[in-house]
Design a protein around this motif. Structure first.
Motif, mmCIF file in Angstrom:
data_model
loop_
_atom_site.group_PDB
_atom_site.id
_atom_site.type_symbol
_atom_site.label_atom_id
_atom_site.label_comp_id
_atom_site.label_asym_id
_atom_site.label_seq_id
_atom_site.Cartn_x
_atom_site.Cartn_y
_atom_site.Cartn_z
ATOM 1 N N VAL A 170 -32.613 -31.972 76.553
ATOM 2 C CA VAL A 170 -33.975 -31.642 76.970
ATOM 3 C C VAL A 170 -33.867 -30.860 78.271
ATOM 4 O O VAL A 170 -33.526 -31.435 79.307
ATOM 5 N N GLN A 171 -34.170 -29.583 78.255
ATOM 6 C CA GLN A 171 -33.988 -28.771 79.453
ATOM 7 C C GLN A 171 -35.268 -28.724 80.288
ATOM 8 O O GLN A 171 -35.857 -27.674 80.505
ATOM 9 N N LEU A 172 -35.663 -29.860 80.778
ATOM 10 C CA LEU A 172 -36.718 -30.050 81.780
ATOM 11 C C LEU A 172 -36.813 -31.546 82.047
ATOM 12 O O LEU A 172 -36.360 -32.358 81.258
ATOM 13 N N ALA A 173 -37.396 -31.911 83.187
ATOM 14 C CA ALA A 173 -37.473 -33.320 83.571
ATOM 15 C C ALA A 173 -38.917 -33.801 83.673
ATOM 16 O O ALA A 173 -39.209 -34.731 84.424
ATOM 17 N N THR A 178 -40.935 -34.857 78.039
ATOM 18 C CA THR A 178 -39.725 -35.537 77.600
ATOM 19 C C THR A 178 -40.056 -36.643 76.602
ATOM 20 O O THR A 178 -39.390 -36.788 75.567
ATOM 21 N N GLU A 179 -41.096 -37.410 76.894
ATOM 22 C CA GLU A 179 -41.492 -38.480 75.981
ATOM 23 C C GLU A 179 -41.900 -37.910 74.625
ATOM 24 O O GLU A 179 -41.503 -38.433 73.570
ATOM 25 N N LYS A 299 -37.877 -41.036 89.703
ATOM 26 C CA LYS A 299 -38.090 -40.225 88.509
ATOM 27 C C LYS A 299 -37.020 -40.491 87.465
ATOM 28 O O LYS A 299 -37.302 -40.565 86.263
ATOM 29 N N LEU A 300 -35.791 -40.672 87.894
ATOM 30 C CA LEU A 300 -34.716 -40.951 86.950
ATOM 31 C C LEU A 300 -34.897 -42.317 86.294
ATOM 32 O O LEU A 300 -34.608 -42.495 85.101
ATOM 33 N N THR A 301 -35.393 -43.272 87.044
ATOM 34 C CA THR A 301 -35.679 -44.586 86.466
ATOM 35 C C THR A 301 -36.766 -44.473 85.405
ATOM 36 O O THR A 301 -36.675 -45.082 84.323
ATOM 37 N N ALA A 302 -37.794 -43.670 85.695
ATOM 38 C CA ALA A 302 -38.861 -43.451 84.706
ATOM 39 C C ALA A 302 -38.322 -42.753 83.461
ATOM 40 O O ALA A 302 -38.693 -43.101 82.326
ATOM 41 N N LEU A 303 -37.433 -41.783 83.638
ATOM 42 C CA LEU A 303 -36.821 -41.111 82.494
ATOM 43 C C LEU A 303 -35.973 -42.091 81.682
ATOM 44 O O LEU A 303 -35.971 -42.065 80.451
ATOM 45 N N GLY A 304 -35.253 -42.965 82.381
ATOM 46 C CA GLY A 304 -34.448 -43.959 81.687
ATOM 47 C C GLY A 304 -35.286 -44.865 80.805
ATOM 48 O O GLY A 304 -34.879 -45.237 79.700
ATOM 49 N N ILE A 332 -26.974 -42.121 92.310
ATOM 50 C CA ILE A 332 -26.323 -42.809 91.191
ATOM 51 C C ILE A 332 -26.269 -44.320 91.421
ATOM 52 O O ILE A 332 -26.649 -45.089 90.519
ATOM 53 N N PRO A 333 -25.847 -44.791 92.609
ATOM 54 C CA PRO A 333 -25.908 -46.244 92.824
ATOM 55 C C PRO A 333 -27.331 -46.786 92.803
ATOM 56 O O PRO A 333 -27.563 -47.905 92.333
ATOM 57 N N GLY A 334 -28.296 -45.995 93.305
ATOM 58 C CA GLY A 334 -29.686 -46.436 93.317
ATOM 59 C C GLY A 334 -30.258 -46.609 91.932
ATOM 60 O O GLY A 334 -30.978 -47.574 91.654
ATOM 61 N N VAL A 335 -29.929 -45.677 91.028
ATOM 62 C CA VAL A 335 -30.400 -45.784 89.648
ATOM 63 C C VAL A 335 -29.749 -46.984 88.961
ATOM 64 O O VAL A 335 -30.396 -47.740 88.219
ATOM 65 N N ALA A 336 -28.456 -47.183 89.209
ATOM 66 C CA ALA A 336 -27.744 -48.298 88.597
ATOM 67 C C ALA A 336 -28.300 -49.644 89.039
ATOM 68 O O ALA A 336 -28.277 -50.625 88.283
ATOM 69 N N ALA A 337 -28.851 -49.680 90.254
ATOM 70 C CA ALA A 337 -29.373 -50.942 90.797
ATOM 71 C C ALA A 337 -30.783 -51.265 90.305
ATOM 72 O O ALA A 337 -31.260 -52.389 90.488
ATOM 73 N N MET A 338 -31.461 -50.286 89.683
ATOM 74 C CA MET A 338 -32.844 -50.499 89.253
ATOM 75 C C MET A 338 -32.911 -51.320 87.954
ATOM 76 O O MET A 338 -32.010 -51.272 87.139
#
Length: 338
Positions: A170-173, A178-179, A299-304, A332-338
């Motif tokens: 998906v070439q946009l965020a 995306t959904e 935003k990455l957490t929402a995408l996840g 990267i550590p912040g996303v992993a911790a969510m």
């Protein structure tokens, strides 16, 4: 969530290799490059060097196409790299935007792309297939593996991803788009009798780390505005195919290209591209990820939560090293911790 780095293979090639090494040190698992022979250096030559100088990084094009090389050559190149470095490649593929158009050719049909996906995967994994009417097999391949991930925007292309591809690029965020796209791909996979959850979802977009101040954000937008222009090429194709008033493609994707006048591929994917001046700030903010680490993590957490398995960040801006290091230290550590 996995993380990938996307670069244009500009000379010197050693710089591309160095940035990929830096990415691996910072926790990135994938290294991607553009693939347009006229515009940039040959990526597969660079992949060999990247694989030699990294330990775990998986590399591939974002994206190749059915026409730049014959299918058996593309498959053999992947299979050779896999034999040398242990199945550490992935094939991103699409119809062919810059690679075909800059050479005066037309992007391929979806029908041909679908046939190509099957053929390249089969050949690279050692199975017999048919290419242009001729049966062939790479008899030397042993235990080869090549996931093929397809880039798509429109309904028919999204359906093809679900029917054929191992992954979806998906070439946009943008969260809404995306959904919509993920749901379309998964529905097509289910209709084809495939496991929808087995299709890997990769969001690819520029990421720029900066302070949460008006001046800093304004600079970040200018560094990433080119991306809205690049996406606009694909959106213009959709509008020409489905019409401006079609309810097949969401207005959230098509409305912003009303002021688009043209596109010079000599500036493709580059900061300061004058053909991206029509892209409003709102689109840059929606399509990209800008701001301090906490904004990226959010935003990455929402995408996840939407099912995204990888974020591949485009680093075509003036802060490549900073974004790679910042992602390694904070995001990267912040996303992993969510």
């Amino acid at each position: 969530m996995d993380f990938g780095l996307v670069l244009q293979p500009d000379p010197p090639a050693a710089q591309t290799v160095g940035l990929m090494q830096r990415a691996e040190r910072n926790g990135f698992r994938y290294g991607w490059t553009f693939d347009s022979a006229v515009l940039w250096q040959e990526p597969f030559v660079i992949y060999s060097r990247v694989l030699e100088h990294t330990e775990r990084l998986i590399v591939g094009p974002m994206v190749t196409n059915p026409g730049t090389r014959t299918w058996e050559v593309t498959a053999s190149t992947f299979a050779t790299l896999n034999e040398m470095y242990g199945n550490r490649t992935v094939c991103g593929i699409g119809r062919g935007d810059s690679a075909m158009r800059v050479a005066g050719r037309t992007p391929h049909t979806l029908a041909r792309l679908g046939t190509c996906i099957d053929a390249i995967r089969d050949l690279a994994e050692g199975r017999e297939t048919v290419v242009d009417g001729a049966p062939m097999r790479l008899s030397w391949v042993r235990d080869g593996r090549l996931p093929v991930w397809m880039a798509a925007y429109g309904p028919k292309a999204l359906a093809l991803v679900g029917q054929k591809a191992d992954g979806f690029i998906v070439q946009l965020a943008d969260l809404f788009l995306t959904e919509w796209m993920i749901k379309s791909v998964r529905a097509a996979a289910a209709d084809a009798g495939r496991d929808p959850a087995a299709v890997t979802i990769c969001v690819a977009a520029p990421a720029y780390l900066c302070a949460d101040t008006p001046d800093a954000l304004a600079h970040a937008r200018e560094q990433c505005r080119w991306f809205g222009g690049m996406v606009g090429n694909h959106v213009a194709d959709l509008v020409s195919r489905y019409g401006e008033d079609s309810n097949v493609v969401p207005d959230a994707l098509t409305s912003y290209i009303e002021r688009r006048e043209g596109y010079d591929y000599a500036q493709h994917g580059r900061t300061g591209n004058p053909d991206a001046e029509f892209v409003p700030d709102e689109i840059v903010d929606r399509f990209c990820i800008l701001g301090p680490p906490r904004a990226h993590i959010a935003k990455l957490t929402a995408l996840g939560k939407l099912g995204v398995d990888q974020f591949a960040l485009y680093a075509m801006h003036d802060a490549r090293e900073q974004v790679i290091d910042g992602y390694g230290a904070d995001v990267i550590p912040g996303v992993a911790a969510m």
